[in-house]
Write a protein that holds these residues in place. Structure first.
Motif: not given
Length: 234
Positions: A41-53, A72-77, A81-84
């Motif tokens: 989990r990283i970041g602040r803002g609206p919740r975003l649940r992300l899957l990379i597959a 790493g690069h994608l989550v950092t970006r 804007h989001y709580a990822v």
């Protein structure tokens, strides 16, 4: 549908292609999957649940750590804007069917997903028709039971540009990769929630990993930038 030139020439070229394939496997530098967390989990803002597959590229082969890889690069970006809340489900050698089987065992829900598949489908002889069927099944799973509202499917790489592949093997695999990617684009267009990401990277040696087969950290950064852009358009 007319038979393509590479398909017509494949039979007479078979001895050469077989010899080159064996040589590539024998000489290939086998890079490990990068170290580092595969969820977090990283970041602040609206919740975003992300899957990379996906396959080895989704897993980040060619980078030393997951922070330098696609995840790493994608989550950092996105974390700007989001709580990822993110999760990586990828393994070297996986085809589309392997990923379907793997994700079929997951009970979590996601808001967005990024996939990277196709190279192993090409090298294992998966036909365009079969690839279309399996990618449709995968996107049904992601947008249905797993709940993803926006999905980015990464194009099948242009294998003719892989430095590790000699000619004519690179040409033959590149043509088949293009056929599968045309099928992937067709599938993506049939799902309103899906976007097809065609990476148009320059011919820069710094974008290839030392094995000549996988992306470098610099390429992963460019890939993540484009994937984040498409995801944020949602």
């Amino acid at each position: 549908m007319p038979v393509a030139a590479d398909q017509l020439l494949r039979l007479p070229l078979l001895p050469v292609l077989a010899a080159q394939g064996l040589s590539v496997r024998r000489k290939a530098q086998r890079l490990p999957e990068p170290i580092g967390p595969r969820q977090g989990r990283i970041g602040r803002g609206p919740r975003l649940r992300l899957l990379i597959a996906g396959d080895s590229s989704a897993a980040g082969v060619g980078a030393g750590t997951q922070a330098q890889a696609l995840s790493g690069h994608l989550v950092t970006r996105l974390a700007k804007h989001y709580a990822v809340e993110w999760r990586l489900e990828a393994t070297t050698g996986h085809r589309t069917q392997d990923t379907i089987d793997r994700l079929g065992k997951i009970n979590d829900q996601f808001d967005m997903a990024v996939t990277a598949l196709g190279v192993n489908d090409v090298t294992r002889g998966v036909t365009r028709r079969r690839f279309i069927t399996q990618q449709t099944q995968l996107l049904d799973l992601l947008s249905g039971r797993l709940g993803a509202r926006r999905i980015v499917v990464t194009a099948v790489p242009q294998m003719q540009r892989f430095p590790a592949l000699p000619q004519p093997l690179a040409w033959v695999l590149g043509r088949q990769a293009a056929r599968l990617d045309q099928g992937l684009q067709q599938v993506a267009d049939s799902f309103p929630k899906v976007r097809h990401l065609k990476l148009d990277l320059p011919d820069d040696p710094a974008l290839a990993a030392p094995d000549g087969y996988h992306p470098s950290p610099k390429a992963y950064a460019l890939w993540a930038e484009e994937a984040a852009r498409l995801l944020r358009q949602a």
